[in-house]
Scaffold this motif. Structure first.
Motif, short mmCIF file in Angstrom:
data_model
loop_
_atom_site.label_atom_id
_atom_site.label_comp_id
_atom_site.label_asym_id
_atom_site.label_seq_id
_atom_site.Cartn_x
_atom_site.Cartn_y
_atom_site.Cartn_z
N UNK A 1 0.80 -1.23 0.00
CA UNK A 1 0.00 0.00 0.00
C UNK A 1 0.83 1.27 0.00
N UNK A 2 2.03 1.23 0.54
CA UNK A 2 2.83 2.46 0.69
C UNK A 2 3.79 2.70 -0.46
N UNK A 3 4.23 1.64 -1.11
CA UNK A 3 5.25 1.78 -2.14
C UNK A 3 6.66 1.88 -1.56
N UNK A 4 6.83 1.62 -0.28
CA UNK A 4 8.15 1.67 0.36
C UNK A 4 9.09 0.70 -0.33
N UNK A 5 10.31 1.16 -0.62
CA UNK A 5 11.34 0.33 -1.24
C UNK A 5 12.53 0.25 -0.29
N UNK A 6 12.73 -0.92 0.26
CA UNK A 6 13.81 -1.12 1.23
C UNK A 6 15.15 -1.30 0.52
N UNK A 7 16.19 -0.75 1.16
CA UNK A 7 17.56 -0.93 0.68
C UNK A 7 18.39 -1.80 1.62
N UNK A 8 18.18 -1.61 2.92
CA UNK A 8 18.96 -2.32 3.93
C UNK A 8 18.05 -2.71 5.08
N UNK B 1 28.88 11.70 19.25
CA UNK B 1 27.95 11.56 20.38
C UNK B 1 28.17 10.25 21.14
N UNK B 2 29.01 9.39 20.63
CA UNK B 2 29.44 8.14 21.29
C UNK B 2 28.30 7.19 21.62
N UNK B 3 27.67 6.68 20.57
CA UNK B 3 26.65 5.64 20.73
C UNK B 3 26.54 4.85 19.44
N UNK B 4 25.87 3.71 19.53
CA UNK B 4 25.62 2.87 18.36
C UNK B 4 24.17 2.40 18.38
N UNK B 5 23.71 1.92 17.23
CA UNK B 5 22.35 1.42 17.15
C UNK B 5 22.19 0.42 16.03
N UNK B 6 20.98 -0.10 15.93
CA UNK B 6 20.68 -1.18 15.00
C UNK B 6 19.32 -0.92 14.35
N UNK B 7 19.27 -0.05 13.34
CA UNK B 7 17.98 0.22 12.68
C UNK B 7 17.40 -1.03 12.02
N UNK B 8 16.09 -1.06 11.95
CA UNK B 8 15.40 -2.19 11.33
C UNK B 8 15.48 -2.13 9.81
N UNK B 9 15.08 -1.00 9.22
CA UNK B 9 15.00 -0.91 7.76
C UNK B 9 15.30 0.51 7.29
N UNK B 10 16.06 0.59 6.21
CA UNK B 10 16.35 1.86 5.53
C UNK B 10 15.88 1.72 4.10
N UNK B 11 15.23 2.75 3.59
CA UNK B 11 14.78 2.69 2.20
C UNK B 11 14.21 4.01 1.75
N UNK B 12 13.33 3.93 0.77
CA UNK B 12 12.74 5.12 0.14
C UNK B 12 11.22 5.07 0.23
N UNK B 13 10.66 6.20 0.58
CA UNK B 13 9.21 6.34 0.63
C UNK B 13 8.86 7.76 0.20
N UNK B 14 8.03 7.87 -0.82
CA UNK B 14 7.60 9.16 -1.34
C UNK B 14 8.77 10.09 -1.65
N UNK B 15 9.82 9.50 -2.25
CA UNK B 15 10.97 10.28 -2.68
C UNK B 15 11.94 10.68 -1.58
N UNK B 16 11.75 10.16 -0.37
CA UNK B 16 12.63 10.48 0.75
C UNK B 16 13.32 9.23 1.26
#
Length: 182
Positions: A73-80, A90-105
């Motif tokens: 429904x959204x057209x989201x395109x995942x890359x990672x 800032x001395x921290x780390x993290x683990x994002x779930x998903x990176x991609x493109x949605x509505x040109x962003x």
């Protein structure tokens, strides 16, 4: 040997901005943890196009159906998916779930199957770390996708400036607390 950088979720918990498990039984917490782990493993498999046990697991299946519906429904395109980021200044780390493109962003998403306390600040931390590591490929937006057992989802885009202000305050307080303990 230097200590590993603290994780985004560790910082949120230590500063009182993350999920508080007080009063929740150990079996309920463990079931929620397992469900989240399975769903994230399933999303990763879908992003990279491989088979994984999570894709057919009866616990994860309804939530992954909601994720598939969101994609359609959204057209989201995942890359990672399920990758590490770190912010050296800032001395921290993290683990994002998903990176991609949605509505040109370019956008970082987190899929949630339960409590969403602190997700805005969590995603702001991931965004800031990604942008520090990839200044020529900035993430413009962050959002949570609440996946429901009934196969439905709820998309919630987060206001970056407000979430980032709180996130950076939390990191500052966390590091000050750590310094006081030394």
């Amino acid at each position: 040997m230097t200590a590993p950088l603290p994780r985004v979720t560790e910082i949120l918990a230590a500063t009182g901005l993350g999920f508080d498990p007080t009063g929740i039984s150990a079996p309920v917490l463990e079931a929620a943890r397992l469900r989240g782990e399975l769903v994230h493993a399933g999303i990763e498999a879908l992003v990279y196009g491989y088979e994984a046990p999570a894709l057919t697991d009866p616990i994860a299946a309804p939530y992954l159906d909601a994720w598939r519906k969101f994609l359609a429904e959204s057209g989201f395109k995942a890359e990672r998916a399920e990758f590490e980021v770190a912010h050296p200044a800032w001395r921290y780390q993290g683990h994002p779930a998903v990176l991609g493109w949605l509505l040109g962003k370019r956008i970082i998403l987190d899929a949630k199957t339960g409590d969403q306390t602190g997700v805005a600040y969590q995603l702001a931390g991931y965004r800031a770390a990604w942008n520090a590591e990839h200044p020529t490929e900035p993430v413009e937006a962050i959002a949570a996708v609440k996946l429901n057992y009934d196969g439905r989802y709820r998309f919630h885009e987060i206001e970056v400036p407000a979430a980032e202000r709180v996130w950076l305050a939390a990191v500052t307080v966390f590091h000050a607390q750590q310094e006081q303990r030394r």
